[in-house]
Design a protein around this motif. Structure first.
Motif, PDB file in Angstrom:
ATOM      1  N   ALA A  18      38.500  39.329  28.630  1.00 13.42           N
ATOM      2  CA  ALA A  18      38.205  38.450  29.758  1.00 13.42           C
ATOM      3  C   ALA A  18      38.841  37.075  29.546  1.00 13.42           C
ATOM      4  N   ALA A  74      36.325  49.372  30.903  1.00 15.21           N
ATOM      5  CA  ALA A  74      37.278  48.380  31.399  1.00 15.21           C
ATOM      6  C   ALA A  74      38.564  49.073  31.843  1.00 15.21           C
ATOM      7  N   LYS A 120      40.864  40.324  38.072  1.00 12.53           N
ATOM      8  CA  LYS A 120      42.228  39.797  38.009  1.00 12.53           C
ATOM      9  C   LYS A 120      43.257  40.826  38.464  1.00 12.53           C
ATOM     10  N   ALA A 121      42.993  42.097  38.224  1.00 11.37           N
ATOM     11  CA  ALA A 121      43.901  43.132  38.731  1.00 11.37           C
ATOM     12  C   ALA A 121      43.961  43.038  40.254  1.00 11.37           C
ATOM     13  N   ILE A 122      42.808  42.900  40.885  1.00 14.02           N
ATOM     14  CA  ILE A 122      42.781  42.823  42.347  1.00 14.02           C
ATOM     15  C   ILE A 122      43.489  41.553  42.821  1.00 14.02           C
ATOM     16  N   MET A 173      43.443  50.662  45.490  1.00 12.23           N
ATOM     17  CA  MET A 173      43.684  49.465  46.301  1.00 12.23           C
ATOM     18  C   MET A 173      45.160  49.135  46.479  1.00 12.23           C
ATOM     19  N   LEU A 223      38.030  51.425  35.014  1.00  2.00           N
ATOM     20  CA  LEU A 223      37.735  50.683  36.243  1.00  2.00           C
ATOM     21  C   LEU A 223      38.988  49.984  36.761  1.00  2.00           C
ATOM     22  N   VAL A 224      39.785  49.411  35.867  1.00  2.00           N
ATOM     23  CA  VAL A 224      41.039  48.786  36.301  1.00  2.00           C
ATOM     24  C   VAL A 224      41.997  49.857  36.841  1.00  2.00           C
ATOM     25  N   ALA A 257      35.325  44.211  31.444  1.00  2.00           N
ATOM     26  CA  ALA A 257      35.580  45.142  32.546  1.00  2.00           C
ATOM     27  C   ALA A 257      35.635  44.371  33.871  1.00  2.00           C
ATOM     28  N   ASN A 260      36.086  41.093  34.543  1.00  2.00           N
ATOM     29  CA  ASN A 260      37.162  40.118  34.677  1.00  2.00           C
ATOM     30  C   ASN A 260      38.524  40.799  34.821  1.00  2.00           C
ATOM     31  N   LEU A 261      38.731  41.885  34.100  1.00  2.00           N
ATOM     32  CA  LEU A 261      40.022  42.578  34.185  1.00  2.00           C
ATOM     33  C   LEU A 261      40.205  43.205  35.567  1.00  2.00           C
ATOM     34  N   VAL A 262      39.144  43.781  36.126  1.00  2.00           N
ATOM     35  CA  VAL A 262      39.242  44.336  37.483  1.00  2.00           C
ATOM     36  C   VAL A 262      39.462  43.204  38.486  1.00  2.00           C
ATOM     37  N   LEU A 318      44.169  39.200  31.918  1.00  2.00           N
ATOM     38  CA  LEU A 318      45.144  40.010  32.652  1.00  2.00           C
ATOM     39  C   LEU A 318      46.199  39.160  33.359  1.00  2.00           C
TER      40      LEU A 318
END
Lengths: 307, 307
Positions: A179, A249, B255-257, A260, A252-253, B249, B251-253, A216
């Motif tokens: 994170a 993690a 930032k991916a979005i 999306m 989910l990513v 998990a 934060n990575l999702v 990320l």
């Protein structure tokens, strides 16, 4: 300079013709992918399973079975062992899951006599072509190792390197993600990321550049890295490999991206003698075909290394 | 039926005029967002900080300070305490971070005399409008609580409910996420997700429907839920709240979005007496303005509940 799955398919065609051994091949979605892979010149296939059912499904999906070797074995466990043995003996270059549950499929992969063990733990790598990102991203491990230890993470990196190399990335930049981008003793993931970075600097993880912990944005977005003043980092938005803290993690990513973003992706299991294709029923047709193409270039790379 | 930030801004205008107290306001990016929020009729602002510097920056960004209350306090800590006190006393409806480090900003939020404590732990919620998804998604906690315990997760859900309600979602569906959708004792996250689900069924977490563990595809993609045969689940691709296992998990999702999808988003801290806006320097201008709009509707909702 955009790198994508078209380049991977082009690479496949430069390699010698590859063959995939399909374990319990009487699966409509898998046969469609195999058919398409053959049509595109990506790979031939040996279909192991219930021949009657295979022929029935082939007829339904308008698949001409001329040129396919079919090995009739109605028992699923026996079929998986016969299929994996083809890969074990070098008669096939990669091994693919058909209509068999994952547990028994993996048992065949790990079989001591005819399986594909190398002594290393297996790990999963997913290759993404994402609009707006000019290179392939290698996500690991989003599906197989649940809570990787530091040692596991070293193996995961090592398993991923031939996949990168097969896709034309000879010295990949590996970002152990978290994170945050600073070491915080209260977040063990950041401490391990730092340890991996130091081990790489000491030459203990050769063939790549590791820099973590990284958030990320710093891993994939050069603008963000510049904005945050990360000018002393070895990775500044140009990571190739995204190493996840754990399966939650990672998964989910992975699913956020798949659901999306309009992406192309393909996944394989590595750490094995030959690449293993373990697509899930939720994978699209295109993902299954991409996974076969990915496996084919990785198989070539592994052969080159072994030979 | 697409729900988005335009609806939130429309809602703001139905509420009584809101005011944000800005802590150490001499920050160019923050003042630009405050200026835009005022121009769009989202909120007025009381600017607490170094008046000379505030006027200097305002001149640079062509911001007319007429109609803004400015409280001159050059000392940052004192400025934060004066600003938070405005929210504490009800003179402002929300509290926003300016040019002060997060640690000292949070100290002012948690100050026992003039702060915004409610006795509950604070948590972070990020609201996303994502192309292809016909409703807002509430992601929590992607930035504040690192490794939430079961009890923390209950608080996180409770903190998120007024945010959902403020955005028009009166009975949100909450998905405690994991890599898988089945309980696996080897994955503690799935066990806790199951416990949360049962607690909700027993009426211990009122005002929402909890169903977990869920993988992300089952949480947000109705087609995937159908494909996987998840017809017995309370959530079938229609989750509103995505509850993450931990900050990595989440934060990575998040930032991916943000980095891969054209989204609109806004974030606030909740669990406080009034909504707290803690935007980061990597947030875009639009995200900052959206965060103020989000805080404004949540402030209205909190007032309605208290009144």
């Amino acid at each position: 300079m955009k790198q994508g799955f078209d380049d991977i398919v082009a690479k496949v065609k430069e390699c010698g013709r590859k063959t995939v051994a399909v374990s319990v091949a009487q699966d409509s979605a898998v046969l469609e992918a195999v058919k398409e892979a053959k049509a595109r010149g990506i790979a031939d296939a040996i279909l192991v399973g219930d021949e009657g059912k295979i022929r029935e499904i082939a007829a339904q999906i308008d698949m001409d079975l001329t040129g396919y070797e079919i090995i009739h074995e109605p028992d699923m466990i026996q079929a998986s062992l016969k299929a994996v043995k083809l890969a074990h003996e070098g008669k096939a270059d990669m091994y693919m899951k058909g209509l068999i549950d994952t547990k028994n499929f993996l048992k065949s992969v790990l079989d001591k006599e005819v399986g594909l063990r190398t002594g290393k733990p297996l790990s999963h790598v997913c290759v993404f072509e994402i609009p707006g990102i000019d290179r392939l991203l290698f996500l690991t491990d989003v599906a197989f190792i649940t809570y990787p230890t530091l040692e596991d993470k070293i193996h995961i990196i090592e398993n991923t390197l031939p996949v990168c190399k097969a896709c034309g990335v000879s010295l990949p930049k590996v970002a152990p993600l978290a994170a945050v981008e600073v070491v915080n003793p209260k977040m063990p993931v950041t401490v391990e990321a730092d340890e991996l970075t130091k081990m790489c600097e000491e030459g203990k993880i050769p063939g790549c550049i590791v820099d973590g912990p990284l958030s990320l944005d710093l891993a994939i977005d050069a603008e963000a890295a510049k904005h945050k003043g990360a000018t002393d980092r070895k990775i500044q938005g140009d990571a190739d490999v995204l190493l996840f803290p754990d399966i939650h993690a990672g998964n989910l990513v992975y699913k956020a991206i798949v659901h999306m973003v309009k992406v192309k992706n393909g996944c394989i299991l590595t750490g094995t003698k030959v690449p293993v294709i373990l697509t899930s029923r939720s994978d699209t047709f295109e993902t299954k075909v991409n996974s076969i193409a990915l496996a084919a270039v990785v198989a070539e790379e592994m052969k080159r290394n072994a030979g």
